[in-house]
Write a protein that holds these residues in place. Structure first.
Motif, PDB file in Angstrom:
ATOM      1  N   LYS A 283      30.356  53.137  42.326  1.00 18.41           N
ATOM      2  CA  LYS A 283      29.028  52.604  42.073  1.00 18.41           C
ATOM      3  C   LYS A 283      29.102  51.373  41.175  1.00 18.41           C
ATOM      4  CE  LYS A 283      26.046  55.545  44.027  1.00 18.41           C
ATOM      5  NZ  LYS A 283      24.997  55.124  44.971  1.00 18.41           N
ATOM      6  N   MET A 284      28.337  50.343  41.549  1.00 16.66           N
ATOM      7  CA  MET A 284      28.366  49.118  40.761  1.00 16.66           C
ATOM      8  C   MET A 284      27.889  49.350  39.326  1.00 16.66           C
ATOM      9  SD  MET A 284      29.690  46.441  41.989  1.00 16.66           S
ATOM     10  CE  MET A 284      29.125  45.628  40.514  1.00 16.66           C
ATOM     11  N   HIS A 285      27.003  50.320  39.121  1.00 17.04           N
ATOM     12  CA  HIS A 285      26.478  50.560  37.774  1.00 17.04           C
ATOM     13  C   HIS A 285      27.527  51.117  36.810  1.00 17.04           C
ATOM     14  CE1 HIS A 285      22.490  49.747  39.385  1.00 17.04           C
ATOM     15  NE2 HIS A 285      22.005  49.822  38.165  1.00 17.04           N
ATOM     16  N   ARG A 286      28.707  51.463  37.310  1.00 18.06           N
ATOM     17  CA  ARG A 286      29.769  51.891  36.408  1.00 18.06           C
ATOM     18  C   ARG A 286      31.046  51.086  36.621  1.00 18.06           C
ATOM     19  NH1 ARG A 286      30.288  57.941  37.258  1.00 18.06           N
ATOM     20  NH2 ARG A 286      31.553  57.708  35.385  1.00 18.06           N
ATOM     21  N   ASN A 287      30.927  49.942  37.307  1.00 17.55           N
ATOM     22  CA  ASN A 287      32.106  49.143  37.626  1.00 17.55           C
ATOM     23  C   ASN A 287      32.380  48.131  36.510  1.00 17.55           C
ATOM     24  OD1 ASN A 287      34.026  47.323  38.780  1.00 17.55           O
ATOM     25  ND2 ASN A 287      33.431  48.063  40.807  1.00 17.55           N
ATOM     26  N   GLY A 288      33.121  48.589  35.505  1.00 18.29           N
ATOM     27  CA  GLY A 288      33.426  47.735  34.362  1.00 18.29           C
ATOM     28  C   GLY A 288      34.243  46.519  34.723  1.00 18.29           C
ATOM     29  N   TYR A 289      35.086  46.629  35.728  1.00 13.60           N
ATOM     30  CA  TYR A 289      35.901  45.483  36.111  1.00 13.60           C
ATOM     31  C   TYR A 289      35.018  44.329  36.583  1.00 13.60           C
ATOM     32  CZ  TYR A 289      38.806  42.458  38.999  1.00 13.60           C
ATOM     33  OH  TYR A 289      39.407  41.359  39.560  1.00 13.60           O
ATOM     34  N   VAL A 326      24.991  57.732  31.283  1.00 11.79           N
ATOM     35  CA  VAL A 326      24.502  56.696  30.365  1.00 11.79           C
ATOM     36  C   VAL A 326      25.672  55.998  29.686  1.00 11.79           C
ATOM     37  CG1 VAL A 326      23.247  56.297  28.218  1.00 11.79           C
ATOM     38  CG2 VAL A 326      22.250  57.753  29.994  1.00 11.79           C
ATOM     39  N   ALA A 327      26.601  56.773  29.168  1.00 11.11           N
ATOM     40  CA  ALA A 327      27.755  56.193  28.477  1.00 11.11           C
ATOM     41  C   ALA A 327      28.592  55.349  29.426  1.00 11.11           C
ATOM     42  CB  ALA A 327      28.600  57.303  27.854  1.00 11.11           C
ATOM     43  N   ALA A 328      28.798  55.842  30.654  1.00  9.98           N
ATOM     44  CA  ALA A 328      29.619  55.108  31.616  1.00  9.98           C
ATOM     45  C   ALA A 328      28.991  53.763  31.963  1.00  9.98           C
ATOM     46  CB  ALA A 328      29.806  55.942  32.879  1.00  9.98           C
ATOM     47  N   ALA A 329      27.667  53.745  32.160  1.00 11.99           N
ATOM     48  CA  ALA A 329      26.991  52.500  32.535  1.00 11.99           C
ATOM     49  C   ALA A 329      27.015  51.492  31.391  1.00 11.99           C
ATOM     50  CB  ALA A 329      25.554  52.800  32.950  1.00 11.99           C
ATOM     51  N   VAL A 330      26.723  51.944  30.179  1.00 11.84           N
ATOM     52  CA  VAL A 330      26.713  51.029  29.031  1.00 11.84           C
ATOM     53  C   VAL A 330      28.116  50.511  28.751  1.00 11.84           C
ATOM     54  CG1 VAL A 330      26.254  50.835  26.562  1.00 11.84           C
ATOM     55  CG2 VAL A 330      24.631  52.040  28.046  1.00 11.84           C
ATOM     56  N   ASN A 331      29.093  51.381  28.812  1.00 14.24           N
ATOM     57  CA  ASN A 331      30.475  50.938  28.586  1.00 14.24           C
ATOM     58  C   ASN A 331      30.953  49.989  29.673  1.00 14.24           C
ATOM     59  OD1 ASN A 331      30.953  52.209  26.132  1.00 14.24           O
ATOM     60  ND2 ASN A 331      31.651  54.106  27.090  1.00 14.24           N
ATOM     61  N   ALA A 332      30.392  50.121  30.880  1.00 10.18           N
ATOM     62  CA  ALA A 332      30.765  49.210  31.958  1.00 10.18           C
ATOM     63  C   ALA A 332      30.197  47.813  31.752  1.00 10.18           C
ATOM     64  CB  ALA A 332      30.281  49.765  33.299  1.00 10.18           C
ATOM     65  N   GLY A 333      29.218  47.675  30.849  1.00 12.90           N
ATOM     66  CA  GLY A 333      28.690  46.350  30.549  1.00 12.90           C
ATOM     67  C   GLY A 333      27.217  46.186  30.786  1.00 12.90           C
ATOM     68  N   ILE A 334      26.503  47.267  31.136  1.00 10.67           N
ATOM     69  CA  ILE A 334      25.053  47.154  31.294  1.00 10.67           C
ATOM     70  C   ILE A 334      24.419  47.100  29.907  1.00 10.67           C
ATOM     71  CG2 ILE A 334      22.984  48.405  32.037  1.00 10.67           C
ATOM     72  CD1 ILE A 334      24.557  49.285  34.500  1.00 10.67           C
TER      73      ILE A 334
END
Length: 614
Positions: A283-289, A326-334
C-alpha cells in the motif's frame, strides 16, 4: 486583493503578545514560551518563525496539526480544544444553504475556533475543487482534466487555476486537492477523466495548474495551496481498478508515473496526496521508500504529504485503522492524516506511538515543520479569514467566458463525412439525447456531490441552450430527448449521448464499454429520418463505438465540459475551429483494454488524433 485584513475584530490578538498558555488536552501543561511571540512577526524569515513556534508547541499541539477531520464530524469547539490543524469538505459536504456566503461563514467559524487556542495557529481548509470549485452551487465548472489534456494548452490551464483560486478565496477555502497528475493507462478506470492523458508528458505539461492556484508566489493575491495527487501509480492498476495494485518494475514506475510529480515539485507544489493504490502489493500509504526516499529526498519535496480520505484505514486489509497502521503511515512519511470521523482515535493512537518511541518525536517535528511552513508561506497567520471581496468572482461572467473557451478548445472532431460540420446558422437542426439539456450530465462527477447527478444541479448553459444561442435568428432548433419527432425537413440532427455522472471507484467498468441502449435507440431514430446525424459524446473516457461509427456522419468527443455548454456549440457552428487532439488512445473494442501508445495494438484512433475544418 489579499485575504481580507479585517478577519475578526479580535484579530489583533493574533498579531499581539501571546496569552498565558492553557493546559494541554491530555498531557502536561503547554511549555512556557521563551519570550515574545516572534513567530507572529511577518518580517522574520519563515524558517525562523517555524522554529520559534515549534519550540512553543506541546505534543498535543503537534498531534492536532497532523489531524484533518471532515467538517461534518468536528465542531468549532473541537478545533480549539484539540488544536486541529486542518478541516476538509469531502465531495458533496457543504453548509446549508449551499451558497458562497454560507461557505465563507462556515470557514470563518472554524478559523475563529482555531485562533482561540493558546498558540492561535490557523487551520487550513481543504476541498476537491478539481474542475472549478465544484462543491459550491453556482461556481464556474471547467472541463474535467481529460478535456484539458485534449486542449493541450498549458497557459489556459494556468488561467483556470487562477480563476478557481479566486472563487475558492472568496469562500475561505485555501487548500485545493488538485491537480490530479495520474497517468491513466486503462480507460476502464473510473478516474480516467481526472487524468490529463495516458503519457506522462501531458500531465507534466499541465502542472501549470499549480502556478495558477498558488499564484506567482504562495500567499499572494487569491493564492491557495495546490496538491499533486495521487502519489504514485494510481493510473496503472491492474484492470483499471480504483484502489488496486500497480504491478510494474521500478523502471516503469519511474518512466511513466513519476515525471508529473517531479515537474510539480519543480513548480513549488505545497502538498502531495498519497494514493489508495498499491505498488507490487505494498500500500502506498505505508511505502516509506517512495514517500520518504524518492519524493522528499530524491525529488526534494519540501511541502507536506497528506493521506487520502481515510487512506490509513485499510493498510492491513480491514476497515478501520489500528495503532500499528497509524504508526506505519506516519513513519512512512505521511505528515497529515485525513481521518474524517474517527480523528480522536487517530490522535490517541499517534500519541501512544510517540510516547513509546514507535514514532520518533523527530518524525512528528518534521511533519509539523512542513505543515507550518506552508501555513506561513500562505499568509494564514496574517490573513486567516475568508476574503469576501472575491465572492463576486464565484460564477462570474469572466470565469464563465474562460470556461467556454476551454470547452471549445477541448472538443475533438473524430469524423466529418461530407463536411456536415460546421453547421450553418440558417440550418434547421433537430437536437436529441440525454446529455443535450442536462447540466449535471455534462459536468460529470465531483459536481455539487461526490458522484455527481443528472439534472439542474447548478447554474450554467446546457449544450442545447448553446446550440439555440449559436443558431441564427431565422433558424429552427427543435429538441426531443429521445429523438421522437424528427423528420426529413431538418438539415441535420445532433445526438448528445454518452455517460451518466460518476466518480472514483463507482465509475470503474468491469464489463463492457458500450453506449447505453437508450442512446443507441435515440441515434437510430435520428438516422431513420434520413438527415445527416452528428453524434456528440459526453463522456469521461473513450467508449466502444467502432461498430456504430460508420453509421454516423460526424462524431465529436466533448468529454465532460462542465457548466459552459455553449463552448460545444461554438465548435459545432464553426465560431471556433476544432483543435483538440486525443489525450488517450481510442480502442477498437473493449477487449483491447488496456491500450496505449506504442503497445503494438491497432486502435480506432491513435493518441493525438483530431480533425479540424477546411
Amino acid at each position: 486583493m489579499y485575504r481580507s485584513a479585517l478577519r475578526l475584530s479580535s484579530l489583533g490578538l493574533v498579531l499581539g503578545v501571546l496569552a498565558a498558555p492553557a493546559p494541554a488536552v491530555h498531557g502536561g501543561p503547554v511549555r512556557a514560551a521563551p519570550g515574545p511571540g516572534s513567530y507572529l512577526d511577518s518580517r522574520l524569515p519563515v524558517e525562523d518563525r517555524v522554529a520559534d513556534l515549534l519550540a512553543r508547541m506541546s505534543l498535543d499541539d503537534k498531534l492536532g496539526q497532523m489531524t484533518q477531520p471532515e467538517r461534518r464530524y468536528v465542531r468549532p469547539e473541537d478545533v480549539t480544544r484539540y488544536r486541529i490543524g486542518s478541516v476538509l469538505s469531502s465531495g458533496g459536504s457543504a453548509p446549508s444553504p449551499n451558497t458562497p456566503q454560507s461557505w465563507a461563514d462556515m470557514y470563518d467559524g472554524f478559523q475563529r475556533a482555531a485562533l482561540a487556542a493558546p498558540l492561535r495557529v490557523p487551520i487550513i481548509y481543504g476541498a476537491d475543487a478539481v474542475h472549478g470549485h465544484g462543491n459550491v452551487a453556482g461556481a464556474t465548472l471547467f472541463p474535467h482534466d481529460i478535456g484539458l489534456g485534449a486542449a493541450r494548452d498549458p497557459a489556459l490551464v494556468r488561467a483556470i487555476g487562477a480563476a478557481t483560486a479566486q472563487e475558492m478565496t472568496g469562500t475561505g477555502v485555501d487548500w485545493n486537492f488538485a491537480p490530479c497528475l495520474c497517468v491513466a493507462r486503462d480507460d476502464r478506470w473510473g478516474r480516467t477523466y481526472e487524468s490529463f492523458g495516458e503519457v506522462p508528458e501531458l500531465p507534466a505539461a499541465m502542472t501549470t495548474l499549480i502556478e495558477g492556484l498558488q499564484g506567482d508566489r504562495l500567499g499572494g493575491p487569491a493564492s491557495v495551496l495546490a496538491t499533486a495527487k495521487h502519489y504514485l501509480g494510481d493510473g496503472g492498476t491492474e484492470g483499471g481498478r480504483d484502489r488496486g495494485d500497480t504491478r510494474a518494475a521500478e523502471q516503469e514506475l519511474r518512466a511513466v508515473h513519476l515525471p508529473p510529480f517531479r515537474e510539480a515539485v519543480k513548480r513549488g507544489v505545497g502538498s502531495v496526496m498519497v494514493s489508495y493504490s498499491s505498488w507490487n502489493g505494498l500500500k502506498m500509504h505505508r511505502n516509506g521508500y517512495l514517500i520518504r526516499d524518492v519524493l522528499k529526498r530524491e525529488l526534494g519535496f519540501t511541502g507536506f504529504v497528506v493521506s487520502d480520505y481515510n487512506g490509513i484505514d485499510r493498510l492491513d486489509g480491514e476497515e478501520g485503522f489500528t495503532r500499528d497502521e497509524v504508526a506505519a503511515a506516519v513513519n512512512a512519511g505521511i505528515d497529515m492524516a485525513m481521518v474524517s470521523s474517527d480523528w480522536r482515535r487517530f490522535i490517541g493512537y499517534l500519541r501512544d506511538a510517540v510516547r513509546d518511541g514507535t514514532v520518533p518525536m523527530s518524525r512528528v517535528d518534521d511533519a509539523n515543520r512542513r505543515i507550518l511552513t506552508e501555513k506561513f508561506r500562505l499568509g494564514l497567520f496574517e490573513r486567516p479569514m475568508a476574503d469576501r471581496a472575491y465572492l463576486r468572482t464565484v460564477g462570474s461572467p469572466a470565469h464563465r467566458a474562460l470556461a467556454r473557451r476551454a470547452v471549445a478548445e477541448s472538443q475533438v472532431l473524430l469524423k466529418n463525412a461530407g463536411g456536415v460540420l460546421p453547421l450553418d446558422r440558417r440550418d434547421r437542426v433537430f437536437v436529441a439525447g440525454r446529455g443535450a439539456d442536462d447540466i449535471g450530465v455534462q459536468a460529470g462527477g465531483w459536481t455539487i456531490t461526490w458522484q455527481g447527478a443528472p439534472g439542474p444541479v447548478t447554474r450554467g448553459t446546457t449544450i442545447l441552450q448553446g446550440i439555440r444561442e449559436a443558431a441564427g435568428p431565422s433558424a429552427t432548433v427543435a429538441y426531443s430527448r429521445d429523438g421522437t419527432g424528427v423528420d426529413r425537413s431538418y438539415d441535420a440532427a445532433v445526438a448528445v449521448v454518452g455517460e451518466q455522472p460518476y466518480a472514483e471507484y463507482h465509475g470503474d467498468l468491469t464489463g463492457g464499454m458500450d453506449l447505453d441502449a437508450a442512446d443507441l435507440e435515440t441515434i437510430g431514430r435520428l438516422r431513420a429520418s434520413g438527415v445527416p446525424v452528428v453524434v456528440v459524446m459526453v463522456s469521461g473516457r473513450p467508449l466502444d463505438i467502432a461498430s456504430e461509427l460508420p453509421k454516423w456522419d460526424a462524431f465529436v468527443e466533448a468529454w465532460l465540459p462542465g457548466t459552459e455548454g455553449a463552448g460545444v456549440a461554438d465548435v459545432l457552428y464553426g465560431a471556433t475551429a476544432p483543435t483538440g487532439r486525443l489525450p488517450v488512445t481510442w480502442m477498437r473494442d473493449a477487449s483491447q483494454q488496456p491500450i496505449n501508445q506504442g503497445d503494438g495494438k491497432k486502435p480506432l484512433f491513435p493518441l493525438g488524433y483530431g480533425l479540424t475544418y477546411g
